[in-house]
Motif scaffolding. Structure first.
Motif, PDB file in Angstrom:
ATOM      1  N   HIS A   1       0.980  -1.727  -0.206  1.00 43.90           N
ATOM      2  CA  HIS A   1      -0.258  -0.186   0.286  1.00 43.90           C
ATOM      3  C   HIS A   1       1.119   0.992   0.196  1.00 43.90           C
ATOM      4  O   HIS A   1       0.346   2.481  -0.414  1.00 43.90           O
ATOM      5  N   PHE A   2       2.780   1.561   0.279  1.00 46.45           N
ATOM      6  CA  PHE A   2       2.792   2.340   0.959  1.00 46.45           C
ATOM      7  C   PHE A   2       4.184   2.361   0.087  1.00 46.45           C
ATOM      8  O   PHE A   2       4.763   2.551   0.489  1.00 46.45           O
ATOM      9  N   GLY A   3       4.388   1.016  -1.060  1.00 46.65           N
ATOM     10  CA  GLY A   3       5.432   1.215  -1.261  1.00 46.65           C
ATOM     11  C   GLY A   3       6.182   2.658  -1.983  1.00 46.65           C
ATOM     12  O   GLY A   3       7.285   2.322  -1.973  1.00 46.65           O
ATOM     13  N   HIS A   4       5.693   3.227  -2.395  1.00 43.44           N
ATOM     14  CA  HIS A   4       6.066   4.621  -2.833  1.00 43.44           C
ATOM     15  C   HIS A   4       6.183   5.201  -1.963  1.00 43.44           C
ATOM     16  O   HIS A   4       7.275   6.400  -2.205  1.00 43.44           O
ATOM     17  N   GLN A   5       7.084   4.689  -1.013  1.00 41.64           N
ATOM     18  CA  GLN A   5       6.980   6.466   0.402  1.00 41.64           C
ATOM     19  C   GLN A   5       8.570   6.239   0.151  1.00 41.64           C
ATOM     20  O   GLN A   5       9.054   5.132   0.586  1.00 41.64           O
ATOM     21  N   TRP A   6       9.189   7.687   0.170  1.00 41.55           N
ATOM     22  CA  TRP A   6      10.524   7.836  -0.313  1.00 41.55           C
ATOM     23  C   TRP A   6      11.323   7.851   1.372  1.00 41.55           C
ATOM     24  O   TRP A   6      12.866   7.126   1.118  1.00 41.55           O
ATOM     25  N   SER A   7      10.566   8.719   1.744  1.00 40.73           N
ATOM     26  CA  SER A   7      11.406   8.999   3.202  1.00 40.73           C
ATOM     27  C   SER A   7      11.762   7.645   4.535  1.00 40.73           C
ATOM     28  O   SER A   7      12.758   8.234   4.788  1.00 40.73           O
ATOM     29  N   ALA A   8      11.432   6.702   3.945  1.00 39.31           N
ATOM     30  CA  ALA A   8      11.768   5.121   5.283  1.00 39.31           C
ATOM     31  C   ALA A   8      10.879   4.123   4.133  1.00 39.31           C
ATOM     32  O   ALA A   8       9.813   4.374   4.008  1.00 39.31           O
ATOM     33  N   ASP A   9      11.407   2.828   4.380  1.00 39.18           N
ATOM     34  CA  ASP A   9      11.136   1.738   4.588  1.00 39.18           C
ATOM     35  C   ASP A   9       9.917   1.717   4.817  1.00 39.18           C
ATOM     36  O   ASP A   9      10.039   1.386   6.261  1.00 39.18           O
ATOM     37  N   PRO A  10       8.375   1.386   4.422  1.00 39.41           N
ATOM     38  CA  PRO A  10       7.369   1.476   5.541  1.00 39.41           C
ATOM     39  C   PRO A  10       6.923   0.173   6.642  1.00 39.41           C
ATOM     40  O   PRO A  10       6.770   0.170   7.378  1.00 39.41           O
ATOM     41  N   VAL A  11       7.889  -0.634   5.497  1.00 35.61           N
ATOM     42  CA  VAL A  11       7.463  -1.975   6.779  1.00 35.61           C
ATOM     43  C   VAL A  11       8.571  -2.506   7.426  1.00 35.61           C
ATOM     44  O   VAL A  11       8.150  -2.273   8.947  1.00 35.61           O
ATOM     45  N   GLU A  12       9.442  -2.156   7.407  1.00 35.96           N
ATOM     46  CA  GLU A  12      11.056  -1.919   8.868  1.00 35.96           C
ATOM     47  C   GLU A  12      10.690  -0.702   9.511  1.00 35.96           C
ATOM     48  O   GLU A  12      11.274  -0.863  10.708  1.00 35.96           O
ATOM     49  N   PHE A  13      10.302   0.549   8.583  1.00 39.23           N
ATOM     50  CA  PHE A  13      10.543   2.199   9.767  1.00 39.23           C
ATOM     51  C   PHE A  13       9.028   2.186   9.893  1.00 39.23           C
ATOM     52  O   PHE A  13       8.873   2.654  11.090  1.00 39.23           O
ATOM     53  N   GLY A  14       8.222   1.532   9.448  1.00 35.11           N
ATOM     54  CA  GLY A  14       6.483   2.466   9.395  1.00 35.11           C
ATOM     55  C   GLY A  14       6.264   3.313   8.291  1.00 35.11           C
ATOM     56  O   GLY A  14       6.995   3.566   7.253  1.00 35.11           O
ATOM     57  N   VAL A  15       4.661   3.760   8.693  1.00 35.37           N
ATOM     58  CA  VAL A  15       4.177   4.729   7.195  1.00 35.37           C
ATOM     59  C   VAL A  15       3.698   5.463   7.808  1.00 35.37           C
ATOM     60  O   VAL A  15       3.056   6.619   9.136  1.00 35.37           O
ATOM     61  N   CYS A  16       4.491   6.755   7.075  1.00 36.83           N
ATOM     62  CA  CYS A  16       4.453   8.533   7.158  1.00 36.83           C
ATOM     63  C   CYS A  16       2.661   8.248   7.175  1.00 36.83           C
ATOM     64  O   CYS A  16       2.422   8.284   6.579  1.00 36.83           O
ATOM     65  N   MET A  17       1.954   9.014   8.777  1.00 39.36           N
ATOM     66  CA  MET A  17       0.766   9.605   8.890  1.00 39.36           C
ATOM     67  C   MET A  17       0.534  10.740   7.505  1.00 39.36           C
ATOM     68  O   MET A  17      -0.698  10.173   7.529  1.00 39.36           O
ATOM     69  N   THR A  18       1.441  11.082   6.471  1.00 39.00           N
ATOM     70  CA  THR A  18       0.748  12.362   5.201  1.00 39.00           C
ATOM     71  C   THR A  18       0.050  11.112   4.584  1.00 39.00           C
ATOM     72  O   THR A  18      -0.584  11.858   3.654  1.00 39.00           O
ATOM     73  N   MET A  19       1.138   9.691   4.760  1.00 42.51           N
ATOM     74  CA  MET A  19       0.738   8.726   3.007  1.00 42.51           C
ATOM     75  C   MET A  19      -0.790   8.344   4.213  1.00 42.51           C
ATOM     76  O   MET A  19      -0.915   8.032   3.081  1.00 42.51           O
ATOM     77  N   ILE A  20      -0.665   7.784   5.309  1.00 45.32           N
ATOM     78  CA  ILE A  20      -1.874   7.629   6.073  1.00 45.32           C
ATOM     79  C   ILE A  20      -3.273   8.304   5.004  1.00 45.32           C
ATOM     80  O   ILE A  20      -4.418   7.873   4.537  1.00 45.32           O
ATOM     81  N   ALA A  21      -3.210   9.265   5.612  1.00 46.31           N
ATOM     82  CA  ALA A  21      -3.975  10.614   5.269  1.00 46.31           C
ATOM     83  C   ALA A  21      -4.481  10.470   4.020  1.00 46.31           C
ATOM     84  O   ALA A  21      -5.862  10.785   3.350  1.00 46.31           O
ATOM     85  N   GLU A  22      -3.544  10.766   3.061  1.00 44.84           N
ATOM     86  CA  GLU A  22      -3.786  10.120   1.662  1.00 44.84           C
ATOM     87  C   GLU A  22      -4.156   9.196   0.876  1.00 44.84           C
ATOM     88  O   GLU A  22      -5.324   9.611   0.282  1.00 44.84           O
ATOM     89  N   ALA A  23      -4.481   8.358   1.392  1.00 43.24           N
ATOM     90  CA  ALA A  23      -4.428   7.130   1.096  1.00 43.24           C
ATOM     91  C   ALA A  23      -6.174   6.992   1.534  1.00 43.24           C
ATOM     92  O   ALA A  23      -6.477   6.621   0.848  1.00 43.24           O
ATOM     93  N   LEU A  24      -6.574   7.783   2.860  1.00 47.83           N
ATOM     94  CA  LEU A  24      -7.583   7.334   3.007  1.00 47.83           C
ATOM     95  C   LEU A  24      -8.564   9.152   2.204  1.00 47.83           C
ATOM     96  O   LEU A  24      -9.856   9.357   2.903  1.00 47.83           O
ATOM     97  N   SER A  25      -7.910   9.471   2.249  1.00 49.11           N
ATOM     98  CA  SER A  25      -8.613  10.933   1.129  1.00 49.11           C
ATOM     99  C   SER A  25      -9.376  11.937   2.435  1.00 49.11           C
ATOM    100  O   SER A  25      -9.945  12.587   2.318  1.00 49.11           O
ATOM    101  N   ILE A  26      -8.507  11.918   3.368  1.00 47.48           N
ATOM    102  CA  ILE A  26      -8.670  13.064   4.662  1.00 47.48           C
ATOM    103  C   ILE A  26      -7.856  13.252   5.222  1.00 47.48           C
ATOM    104  O   ILE A  26      -6.471  13.516   5.333  1.00 47.48           O
ATOM    105  N   SER A  27      -7.720  14.564   6.297  1.00 45.01           N
ATOM    106  CA  SER A  27      -6.697  15.619   6.448  1.00 45.01           C
ATOM    107  C   SER A  27      -6.116  14.821   7.122  1.00 45.01           C
ATOM    108  O   SER A  27      -6.594  13.696   7.539  1.00 45.01           O
ATOM    109  N   GLN A  28      -5.279  15.735   7.802  1.00 45.75           N
ATOM    110  CA  GLN A  28      -3.854  15.920   8.079  1.00 45.75           C
ATOM    111  C   GLN A  28      -4.384  15.553  10.161  1.00 45.75           C
ATOM    112  O   GLN A  28      -4.262  14.675  10.467  1.00 45.75           O
ATOM    113  N   PRO A  29      -5.224  16.687  10.408  1.00 44.06           N
ATOM    114  CA  PRO A  29      -5.552  17.201  11.409  1.00 44.06           C
ATOM    115  C   PRO A  29      -7.036  15.441  12.149  1.00 44.06           C
ATOM    116  O   PRO A  29      -6.649  14.746  12.816  1.00 44.06           O
ATOM    117  N   THR A  30      -8.157  14.810  11.154  1.00 49.16           N
ATOM    118  CA  THR A  30      -8.834  13.825  11.290  1.00 49.16           C
ATOM    119  C   THR A  30      -7.497  13.155  11.520  1.00 49.16           C
ATOM    120  O   THR A  30      -8.175  11.474  12.232  1.00 49.16           O
TER     121      THR A  30
END
Length: 103
Positions: free
Chosen positions: A28-57
């Motif tokens: 789901h997040f293999g395109h994350q460039w800042s860190a390996d999503p499997v080893e390090f985790g997924v950036c909150m910003t990318m999760i918000a984008e995947a869900l089409s919701i705002s950062q605060p939400t």
């Protein structure tokens, strides 16, 4: 463990979708460039984008999942990364099955 917080965490379609997405971060997040999503985790910003919701939400949803113990959050530079805690989720599901006498 605060079971009421875990129940609250599981009572949201958005939070369940976050857990589904984090079950396979490489897919789901293999395109994350800042860190390996499997080893390090997924950036909150990318999760918000995947869900089409705002950062605060997404931050509110992720905080509830963190309080429930279903995800871990770690900060790196200006970003926060989330990983699913499968053992905690399994413990909750086992507790629910036992508590509801489903075994």
């Amino acid at each position: 463990m605060d079971r009421s917080m875990q129940i609250k965490a599981m009572a949201s379609d958005t939070r369940l979708e976050v857990l589904r997405l984090l079950s396979d971060p490489g897919r789901h997040f293999g395109h994350q460039w800042s860190a390996d999503p499997v080893e390090f985790g997924v950036c909150m910003t990318m999760i918000a984008e995947a869900l089409s919701i705002s950062q605060p939400t997404v931050s509110r949803h992720l905080d509830i999942l963190r309080q429930a113990g279903f995800i871990t959050v770690r900060k790196h530079l200006k970003w926060s990364y989330c990983k699913r805690d499968d053992a905690a989720i399994r413990g909750y599901l086992d507790w629910m099955a036992k508590d509801l006498s489903l075994r």
